[in-house]
Design a protein around this motif. Structure first.
Motif, PDB file in Angstrom:
ATOM      1  N   PRO A  26       0.811  -1.229   0.000  1.00 26.86           N
ATOM      2  CA  PRO A  26       0.000   0.000   0.000  1.00 26.86           C
ATOM      3  C   PRO A  26       0.841   1.275   0.000  1.00 26.86           C
ATOM      4  CG  PRO A  26      -0.891  -1.584   1.553  1.00 26.86           C
ATOM      5  CD  PRO A  26       0.442  -2.117   1.123  1.00 26.86           C
ATOM      6  N   LEU A  27       1.971   1.260   0.698  1.00 25.96           N
ATOM      7  CA  LEU A  27       2.815   2.447   0.735  1.00 25.96           C
ATOM      8  C   LEU A  27       3.599   2.611  -0.560  1.00 25.96           C
ATOM      9  CD1 LEU A  27       2.048   2.197   3.771  1.00 25.96           C
ATOM     10  CD2 LEU A  27       4.291   3.187   4.276  1.00 25.96           C
ATOM     11  N   VAL A  28       4.031   1.484  -1.136  1.00 26.69           N
ATOM     12  CA  VAL A  28       4.701   1.537  -2.436  1.00 26.69           C
ATOM     13  C   VAL A  28       3.762   2.136  -3.477  1.00 26.69           C
ATOM     14  CG1 VAL A  28       5.712   0.173  -4.304  1.00 26.69           C
ATOM     15  CG2 VAL A  28       6.219  -0.419  -1.920  1.00 26.69           C
ATOM     16  N   ASP A  29       2.519   1.664  -3.488  1.00 21.78           N
ATOM     17  CA  ASP A  29       1.533   2.151  -4.460  1.00 21.78           C
ATOM     18  C   ASP A  29       1.222   3.634  -4.263  1.00 21.78           C
ATOM     19  OD1 ASP A  29       1.415  -0.384  -5.497  1.00 21.78           O
ATOM     20  OD2 ASP A  29      -0.485  -0.923  -4.523  1.00 21.78           O
ATOM     21  N   ALA A  30       1.265   4.079  -2.998  1.00 21.03           N
ATOM     22  CA  ALA A  30       0.943   5.479  -2.699  1.00 21.03           C
ATOM     23  C   ALA A  30       2.150   6.400  -2.827  1.00 21.03           C
ATOM     24  CB  ALA A  30       0.371   5.575  -1.286  1.00 21.03           C
ATOM     25  N   GLY A  31       3.334   5.825  -3.063  1.00 16.69           N
ATOM     26  CA  GLY A  31       4.546   6.636  -3.144  1.00 16.69           C
ATOM     27  C   GLY A  31       4.945   7.235  -1.814  1.00 16.69           C
ATOM     28  N   GLN A  32       4.524   6.599  -0.722  1.00 20.46           N
ATOM     29  CA  GLN A  32       4.792   7.104   0.624  1.00 20.46           C
ATOM     30  C   GLN A  32       6.136   6.593   1.135  1.00 20.46           C
ATOM     31  OE1 GLN A  32       2.931   9.216   2.832  1.00 20.46           O
ATOM     32  NE2 GLN A  32       4.925   9.091   3.865  1.00 20.46           N
ATOM     33  N   GLN A  33       6.947   7.489   1.656  1.00 21.99           N
ATOM     34  CA  GLN A  33       8.217   7.095   2.255  1.00 21.99           C
ATOM     35  C   GLN A  33       8.177   7.286   3.764  1.00 21.99           C
ATOM     36  OE1 GLN A  33      11.406   9.091  -0.067  1.00 21.99           O
ATOM     37  NE2 GLN A  33      11.706   7.053  -0.937  1.00 21.99           N
ATOM     38  N   VAL A  34       9.011   6.510   4.457  1.00 21.59           N
ATOM     39  CA  VAL A  34       9.032   6.536   5.919  1.00 21.59           C
ATOM     40  C   VAL A  34      10.476   6.515   6.422  1.00 21.59           C
ATOM     41  CG1 VAL A  34       6.813   5.328   6.076  1.00 21.59           C
ATOM     42  CG2 VAL A  34       8.941   4.014   6.164  1.00 21.59           C
ATOM     43  N   ASP A  35      10.609   6.851   7.706  1.00 20.33           N
ATOM     44  CA  ASP A  35      11.924   6.811   8.359  1.00 20.33           C
ATOM     45  C   ASP A  35      12.171   5.479   9.062  1.00 20.33           C
ATOM     46  OD1 ASP A  35      12.581   9.723   7.941  1.00 20.33           O
ATOM     47  OD2 ASP A  35      10.750   9.931   9.148  1.00 20.33           O
ATOM     48  N   VAL A  36      11.092   4.821   9.458  1.00 20.91           N
ATOM     49  CA  VAL A  36      11.204   3.568  10.213  1.00 20.91           C
ATOM     50  C   VAL A  36      10.212   2.550   9.681  1.00 20.91           C
ATOM     51  CG1 VAL A  36      11.069   2.459  12.479  1.00 20.91           C
ATOM     52  CG2 VAL A  36      11.871   4.826  12.307  1.00 20.91           C
TER      53      VAL A  36
END
Length: 282
Positions: free
Chosen positions: A174-184
């Motif tokens: 889901p995050l890959v598809d949304a282009g969302q990046q995270v620190d942890v």
């Protein structure tokens, strides 16, 4: 005349022991049923007589637990990091060892306010919700393939006033598809090999979700897939934090270093002195 608390405990403890269960479970069940805050209060009231309804419920709980049902499913919650979390058959019951994964993430990010985290395979929400409550300024995402598990996690987030964002989907997809990046990236994924199922307690094997317990490749499949997906999600100088099976430290560390050769990988032991947490600074 109904049974006193003492009589009920004597019967239940003896019955559970004969059925191969922990006799002390009777104390936990009756304490929860009566809403008592401590075991000492239970003892102080041992001559109190149970109502018909209390006696019926307690007897039912004892028989259900004797048949293998976890006591947390009987009264519907478990404590984690000092907070009460709703649990049912759709999610793993939070364990004390997983609290140490939360501690590890908090330690690795000490002093940082602008932190974005994703809990992969959120289950009951124990990790994500706890991190959000402990660090309200953070942005906490959570994913799970199970819509039923996400329903439980949302209930816990709402009851504990945690502003997590939940996504239904496979691992980091889901995050890959949304282009969302995270620190942890933090996860307590399924890590038990299918061949180990006969060795598990029936309270775990028969009542907790297999989707959250078992993984292919000797229990390593979820780690491999999360790590493979992580470059699309994890920011530079990010952190990977996993709970692991106590024999998996070397294998999980190797999987991380294969994708991130320059990473600093640390293995942390649990309260029983077993390898339980792998943390990598990328």
């Amino acid at each position: 005349m109904g049974r006193t608390i003492r009589e009920a405990l004597q019967w239940a403890s003896s019955f559970l022991e004969k059925e191969g269960r922990e006799a002390n479970a009777a104390n936990w069940m009756l304490r929860e049923l009566l809403g008592l805050s401590s075991f000492s209060e239970l003892i102080l009231r041992e001559q109190d007589v149970l109502t018909e309804g209390q006696n019926t419920t307690f007897t039912e709980w004892v028989h259900r637990h004797a048949n293998g049902e976890p006591i947390q499913h009987l009264y519907g919650y478990e404590w984690f990091y000092g907070r009460k979390f709703t649990v049912n058959s759709h999610v793993l019951i939070p364990r004390p060892e997983t609290e140490e994964l939360v501690v590890a993430v908090l330690e690795e990010t000490s002093g940082k306010r602008d932190v974005t985290v994703v809990d992969v395979g959120v289950g009951s929400g124990a990790i994500a919700v706890t991190l959000q409550v402990e660090r309200p300024e953070w942005q906490v995402f959570a994913t799970d393939l199970s819509s039923e598990a996400l329903q439980v996690a949302r209930v816990n987030a709402q009851s504990l006033e945690a502003g997590c964002r939940f996504f239904e989907g496979d691992l980091l997809t889901p995050l890959v598809d949304a282009g969302q990046q995270v620190d942890v990236i933090v996860s307590n994924p399924p890590y038990i090999a299918h061949r180990e199922a006969p060795d598990l307690s029936d309270t775990v094997r028969d009542y907790e979700p297999h989707l959250a317990l078992f993984a292919e490749e000797d229990g390593l499949e979820a780690y491999r897939r999360i790590i493979k997906q992580s470059p699309a999600v994890l920011r530079r100088h990010g952190i990977l934090a996993f709970e692991i099976g106590y024999t998996q430290a070397e294998a999980v560390s190797h999987l991380i270093l294969r994708t991130y050769p320059e990473a600093t990988v640390t293995v942390k032991q649990d309260i029983n002195g077993k390898d339980r947490i792998v943390v990598a600074r990328i």
